[in-house]
Scaffold this motif. Sequence first.
Motif, PDB file in Angstrom:
ATOM      1  N   TYR A 115      -6.318   7.618 -11.191  1.00 18.54           N
ATOM      2  CA  TYR A 115      -7.003   8.066  -9.977  1.00 18.54           C
ATOM      3  C   TYR A 115      -8.259   7.238  -9.709  1.00 18.54           C
ATOM      4  O   TYR A 115      -8.565   6.932  -8.553  1.00 18.54           O
ATOM      5  CB  TYR A 115      -7.324   9.563 -10.059  1.00 18.54           C
ATOM      6  CG  TYR A 115      -6.083  10.402 -10.085  1.00 18.54           C
ATOM      7  CD1 TYR A 115      -5.348  10.627  -8.928  1.00 18.54           C
ATOM      8  CD2 TYR A 115      -5.608  10.942 -11.281  1.00 18.54           C
ATOM      9  CE1 TYR A 115      -4.182  11.372  -8.941  1.00 18.54           C
ATOM     10  CE2 TYR A 115      -4.444  11.698 -11.304  1.00 18.54           C
ATOM     11  CZ  TYR A 115      -3.745  11.900 -10.135  1.00 18.54           C
ATOM     12  OH  TYR A 115      -2.579  12.638 -10.156  1.00 18.54           O
ATOM     13  N   SER A 146       1.286  12.154  -9.443  1.00 15.35           N
ATOM     14  CA  SER A 146       0.575  13.424  -9.289  1.00 15.35           C
ATOM     15  C   SER A 146       1.526  14.605  -9.428  1.00 15.35           C
ATOM     16  O   SER A 146       1.168  15.629 -10.011  1.00 15.35           O
ATOM     17  CB  SER A 146      -0.129  13.479  -7.927  1.00 15.35           C
ATOM     18  OG  SER A 146      -1.092  12.461  -7.837  1.00 15.35           O
ATOM     19  N   THR A 178       2.182   1.913  -3.430  1.00 13.09           N
ATOM     20  CA  THR A 178       1.105   2.427  -4.292  1.00 13.09           C
ATOM     21  C   THR A 178       0.891   3.915  -4.033  1.00 13.09           C
ATOM     22  O   THR A 178       0.801   4.712  -4.974  1.00 13.09           O
ATOM     23  CB  THR A 178      -0.200   1.650  -4.048  1.00 13.09           C
ATOM     24  OG1 THR A 178       0.041   0.264  -4.252  1.00 13.09           O
ATOM     25  CG2 THR A 178      -1.307   2.113  -4.982  1.00 13.09           C
ATOM     26  N   LYS A 179       0.822   4.295  -2.771  1.00 10.38           N
ATOM     27  CA  LYS A 179       0.625   5.709  -2.418  1.00 10.38           C
ATOM     28  C   LYS A 179       1.818   6.557  -2.864  1.00 10.38           C
ATOM     29  O   LYS A 179       1.636   7.671  -3.366  1.00 10.38           O
ATOM     30  CB  LYS A 179       0.406   5.853  -0.916  1.00 10.38           C
ATOM     31  CG  LYS A 179      -0.921   5.295  -0.450  1.00 10.38           C
ATOM     32  CD  LYS A 179      -1.040   5.342   1.060  1.00 10.38           C
ATOM     33  CE  LYS A 179      -2.333   4.674   1.505  1.00 10.38           C
ATOM     34  NZ  LYS A 179      -2.421   4.570   2.969  1.00 10.38           N
ATOM     35  N   SER A 180       3.016   6.024  -2.706  1.00  9.86           N
ATOM     36  CA  SER A 180       4.226   6.761  -3.114  1.00  9.86           C
ATOM     37  C   SER A 180       4.264   6.963  -4.630  1.00  9.86           C
ATOM     38  O   SER A 180       4.585   8.047  -5.119  1.00  9.86           O
ATOM     39  CB  SER A 180       5.486   6.020  -2.672  1.00  9.86           C
ATOM     40  OG  SER A 180       5.516   5.879  -1.280  1.00  9.86           O
ATOM     41  N   MET A 221       1.666   7.017  -6.610  1.00  8.78           N
ATOM     42  CA  MET A 221       0.616   7.977  -6.971  1.00  8.78           C
ATOM     43  C   MET A 221       1.049   9.402  -6.645  1.00  8.78           C
ATOM     44  O   MET A 221       0.709  10.334  -7.369  1.00  8.78           O
ATOM     45  CB  MET A 221      -0.699   7.637  -6.262  1.00  8.78           C
ATOM     46  CG  MET A 221      -1.491   6.555  -6.948  1.00  8.78           C
ATOM     47  SD  MET A 221      -1.733   6.803  -8.741  1.00  8.78           S
ATOM     48  CE  MET A 221      -2.794   8.235  -8.785  1.00  8.78           C
ATOM     49  N   PHE A 222       1.796   9.577  -5.565  1.00  7.60           N
ATOM     50  CA  PHE A 222       2.314  10.906  -5.234  1.00  7.60           C
ATOM     51  C   PHE A 222       3.260  11.387  -6.335  1.00  7.60           C
ATOM     52  O   PHE A 222       3.152  12.520  -6.812  1.00  7.60           O
ATOM     53  CB  PHE A 222       3.027  10.895  -3.881  1.00  7.60           C
ATOM     54  CG  PHE A 222       3.711  12.196  -3.580  1.00  7.60           C
ATOM     55  CD1 PHE A 222       2.984  13.295  -3.147  1.00  7.60           C
ATOM     56  CD2 PHE A 222       5.082  12.334  -3.765  1.00  7.60           C
ATOM     57  CE1 PHE A 222       3.612  14.508  -2.898  1.00  7.60           C
ATOM     58  CE2 PHE A 222       5.724  13.539  -3.517  1.00  7.60           C
ATOM     59  CZ  PHE A 222       4.981  14.632  -3.082  1.00  7.60           C
ATOM     60  N   VAL A 228      -6.918   3.665  -8.548  1.00  9.66           N
ATOM     61  CA  VAL A 228      -6.323   3.658  -7.211  1.00  9.66           C
ATOM     62  C   VAL A 228      -7.373   3.930  -6.124  1.00  9.66           C
ATOM     63  O   VAL A 228      -7.251   3.431  -5.011  1.00  9.66           O
ATOM     64  CB  VAL A 228      -5.143   4.654  -7.130  1.00  9.66           C
ATOM     65  CG1 VAL A 228      -4.649   4.835  -5.715  1.00  9.66           C
ATOM     66  CG2 VAL A 228      -4.007   4.157  -8.021  1.00  9.66           C
ATOM     67  N   SER A 238       0.824  -1.208   0.000  1.00 10.73           N
ATOM     68  CA  SER A 238       0.000   0.000   0.000  1.00 10.73           C
ATOM     69  C   SER A 238       0.860   1.261   0.000  1.00 10.73           C
ATOM     70  O   SER A 238       0.571   2.216  -0.720  1.00 10.73           O
ATOM     71  CB  SER A 238      -0.918  -0.016   1.217  1.00 10.73           C
ATOM     72  OG  SER A 238      -1.667   1.160   1.285  1.00 10.73           O
ATOM     73  N   LEU A 239       1.929   1.253   0.797  1.00  9.00           N
ATOM     74  CA  LEU A 239       2.815   2.424   0.867  1.00  9.00           C
ATOM     75  C   LEU A 239       3.462   2.704  -0.488  1.00  9.00           C
ATOM     76  O   LEU A 239       3.579   3.861  -0.903  1.00  9.00           O
ATOM     77  CB  LEU A 239       3.892   2.224   1.942  1.00  9.00           C
ATOM     78  CG  LEU A 239       4.857   3.388   2.128  1.00  9.00           C
ATOM     79  CD1 LEU A 239       4.120   4.659   2.553  1.00  9.00           C
ATOM     80  CD2 LEU A 239       5.924   3.034   3.149  1.00  9.00           C
ATOM     81  N   LEU A 270      -6.976   1.184  -3.108  1.00  8.76           N
ATOM     82  CA  LEU A 270      -6.610   1.548  -1.741  1.00  8.76           C
ATOM     83  C   LEU A 270      -7.788   1.497  -0.773  1.00  8.76           C
ATOM     84  O   LEU A 270      -7.596   1.487   0.438  1.00  8.76           O
ATOM     85  CB  LEU A 270      -5.976   2.944  -1.714  1.00  8.76           C
ATOM     86  CG  LEU A 270      -4.627   3.064  -2.421  1.00  8.76           C
ATOM     87  CD1 LEU A 270      -4.143   4.512  -2.386  1.00  8.76           C
ATOM     88  CD2 LEU A 270      -3.592   2.151  -1.795  1.00  8.76           C
ATOM     89  N   ASN A 271      -9.002   1.501  -1.293  1.00  8.04           N
ATOM     90  CA  ASN A 271     -10.204   1.458  -0.460  1.00  8.04           C
ATOM     91  C   ASN A 271     -11.133   0.377  -1.006  1.00  8.04           C
ATOM     92  O   ASN A 271     -11.578   0.495  -2.136  1.00  8.04           O
ATOM     93  CB  ASN A 271     -10.950   2.798  -0.493  1.00  8.04           C
ATOM     94  CG  ASN A 271     -10.070   3.956  -0.091  1.00  8.04           C
ATOM     95  OD1 ASN A 271      -9.703   4.077   1.056  1.00  8.04           O
ATOM     96  ND2 ASN A 271      -9.724   4.802  -1.049  1.00  8.04           N
TER      97      ASN A 271
END
Length: 196
Positions: free
Chosen positions: A128, A74, A66-68, A70-71, A131, A63-64, A135-136
């Motif tokens: 977006y 972005s 994936t978030k990284s 996406m950051f 993801v 998950s981390l 993530l949810n």
Amino acid sequence: MKNRLLWLSLGISQILFLVLLPVWLKLLAYLHPVVLVVVWACLTLVVFFLVYLIGKGTIAVPSLLTKSLMFLYSLGLFILLFFRPSNQAYNQINLMPFKTILGFFSGDANFLVAFYNITANILLFVPYGVVAYLLNKRPSKVKLIFFPILSILLIEAAQYFTKRGSMDIDDFILNVLGVGIGYLLHPNIQKVVVVK
């Protein structure tokens, strides 16, 4: 099997990127050079997904991570949207739906510019939508509807007020369509990508 899919994905994606490099380089005439990184990353991810889907493989992604990713994505998109070559001036507002899109289809614009504008405005926002579900497990309606709409409206307004882009209802429509396509693609992507 997994190593074979990995190397096949890497090989195909990098060869495709290099073969199409003359097309990507033309985008530098009116976009920030980070466009090459964004195109490379998107092409690589799409090829990975297709190869793993066809090969019935899965990719476990923390998950981390994936978030990284996406950051970083972005950030790249932010640079593309707000840092363009200095010879471009923007101060237009288009509030008439489909005016810009129909203008592109009428042949008034260079084909590459028209194709890039329409496809990029859709495809760059697909991640977006994907993801949001990765993530949810059950995202709320606020996250699925209002957050993307509000975010895209803020982007359009910021581009206009900073003179870094035009405020265009067609961009808004295409961006929201991209997020929606991401939502629709999510079930297929979950067959390949497992977020831990």
